[in-house]
Design a protein around this motif. Structure first.
Motif, PDB file in Angstrom:
ATOM      1  N   THR A   1       0.860  -1.173   0.000  1.00 56.20           N
ATOM      2  CA  THR A   1       0.000   0.000   0.000  1.00 56.20           C
ATOM      3  C   THR A   1       0.900   1.227   0.000  1.00 56.20           C
ATOM      4  O   THR A   1       1.894   1.268   0.725  1.00 56.20           O
ATOM      5  N   PHE A   2       0.564   2.193  -0.824  1.00 53.50           N
ATOM      6  CA  PHE A   2       1.388   3.398  -0.876  1.00 53.50           C
ATOM      7  C   PHE A   2       0.523   4.579  -1.268  1.00 53.50           C
ATOM      8  O   PHE A   2      -0.546   4.425  -1.829  1.00 53.50           O
ATOM      9  N   LYS A   3       0.994   5.768  -0.939  1.00 53.25           N
ATOM     10  CA  LYS A   3       0.329   7.015  -1.317  1.00 53.25           C
ATOM     11  C   LYS A   3       1.309   7.840  -2.132  1.00 53.25           C
ATOM     12  O   LYS A   3       2.492   7.907  -1.818  1.00 53.25           O
ATOM     13  N   LEU A   4       0.785   8.463  -3.155  1.00 51.87           N
ATOM     14  CA  LEU A   4       1.598   9.328  -4.001  1.00 51.87           C
ATOM     15  C   LEU A   4       1.254  10.785  -3.724  1.00 51.87           C
ATOM     16  O   LEU A   4       0.109  11.109  -3.405  1.00 51.87           O
ATOM     17  N   ALA A   5       2.224  11.633  -3.862  1.00 50.79           N
ATOM     18  CA  ALA A   5       1.999  13.067  -3.673  1.00 50.79           C
ATOM     19  C   ALA A   5       1.212  13.619  -4.862  1.00 50.79           C
ATOM     20  O   ALA A   5       1.359  13.153  -5.996  1.00 50.79           O
ATOM     21  N   GLN A   6       0.363  14.587  -4.612  1.00 47.44           N
ATOM     22  CA  GLN A   6      -0.406  15.210  -5.707  1.00 47.44           C
ATOM     23  C   GLN A   6       0.513  15.772  -6.786  1.00 47.44           C
ATOM     24  O   GLN A   6       0.135  15.837  -7.946  1.00 47.44           O
ATOM     25  N   ALA A   7       1.728  16.133  -6.412  1.00 47.45           N
ATOM     26  CA  ALA A   7       2.686  16.665  -7.386  1.00 47.45           C
ATOM     27  C   ALA A   7       3.064  15.620  -8.434  1.00 47.45           C
ATOM     28  O   ALA A   7       3.536  15.970  -9.510  1.00 47.45           O
ATOM     29  N   GLU A   8       2.834  14.350  -8.115  1.00 50.91           N
ATOM     30  CA  GLU A   8       3.162  13.279  -9.061  1.00 50.91           C
ATOM     31  C   GLU A   8       2.019  12.982 -10.030  1.00 50.91           C
ATOM     32  O   GLU A   8       2.197  12.237 -10.980  1.00 50.91           O
ATOM     33  N   ARG A   9       0.887  13.578  -9.795  1.00 51.59           N
ATOM     34  CA  ARG A   9      -0.266  13.360 -10.673  1.00 51.59           C
ATOM     35  C   ARG A   9       0.070  13.807 -12.087  1.00 51.59           C
ATOM     36  O   ARG A   9       0.683  14.849 -12.296  1.00 51.59           O
ATOM     37  N   GLY A  10      -0.305  13.015 -13.051  1.00 48.14           N
ATOM     38  CA  GLY A  10      -0.003  13.323 -14.449  1.00 48.14           C
ATOM     39  C   GLY A  10       1.300  12.711 -14.924  1.00 48.14           C
ATOM     40  O   GLY A  10       1.570  12.704 -16.121  1.00 48.14           O
ATOM     41  N   GLN A  11       2.125  12.233 -14.009  1.00 51.49           N
ATOM     42  CA  GLN A  11       3.368  11.568 -14.405  1.00 51.49           C
ATOM     43  C   GLN A  11       3.095  10.088 -14.657  1.00 51.49           C
ATOM     44  O   GLN A  11       2.119   9.528 -14.151  1.00 51.49           O
ATOM     45  N   ARG A  12       3.936   9.458 -15.415  1.00 56.81           N
ATOM     46  CA  ARG A  12       3.838   8.013 -15.625  1.00 56.81           C
ATOM     47  C   ARG A  12       4.544   7.321 -14.461  1.00 56.81           C
ATOM     48  O   ARG A  12       5.700   7.601 -14.181  1.00 56.81           O
ATOM     49  N   ILE A  13       3.834   6.425 -13.790  1.00 60.61           N
ATOM     50  CA  ILE A  13       4.338   5.716 -12.619  1.00 60.61           C
ATOM     51  C   ILE A  13       4.473   4.239 -12.972  1.00 60.61           C
ATOM     52  O   ILE A  13       3.539   3.637 -13.519  1.00 60.61           O
ATOM     53  N   PHE A  14       5.621   3.653 -12.667  1.00 66.31           N
ATOM     54  CA  PHE A  14       5.905   2.252 -12.984  1.00 66.31           C
ATOM     55  C   PHE A  14       6.298   1.493 -11.723  1.00 66.31           C
ATOM     56  O   PHE A  14       6.760   2.080 -10.744  1.00 66.31           O
ATOM     57  N   ILE A  15       6.138   0.186 -11.782  1.00 65.08           N
ATOM     58  CA  ILE A  15       6.699  -0.709 -10.782  1.00 65.08           C
ATOM     59  C   ILE A  15       7.681  -1.610 -11.519  1.00 65.08           C
ATOM     60  O   ILE A  15       7.384  -2.096 -12.618  1.00 65.08           O
TER      61      ILE A  15
END
Length: 81
Positions: A26-40
């Motif tokens: 479980t993780f939370k992302l910062a709103q500043a990361e919204r719109g970026q491509r996130i990968f695992i």
């Protein structure tokens, strides 16, 4: 998990008992990361891995010990879930 020389797979399973393993994160992302491509990214999984995020199937790898990654961006929750 203890190493055991007498398991059926021997060194092929690194002297470890086999079976199904589950990993949850479980993780939370910062709103500043919204719109970026996130990968695992995985450096390697033994075999027959299935990766899911928020009830979405990302993919399956039948072979093991090879690196791979999936994009999470379309399946992320930004509303605090």
């Amino acid at each position: 998990m203890p190493l055991r020389e007498n398991i059926p797979a021997g060194s092929g399973a690194a002297y470890l008992d086999g079976g199904v393993g589950w990993y949850q994160k479980t993780f939370k992302l910062a709103q500043a990361e919204r719109g970026q491509r996130i990968f695992i990214a995985f450096e390697g999984v033994y075999e027959n891995s299935e990766v899911w995020i928020n009830e979405h199937f990302l993919g399956k790898r039948p072979n093991g010990y090879i690196g791979f990654e999936y994009e999470l961006s379309p399946y992320l929750y930004w509303d605090g879930k």
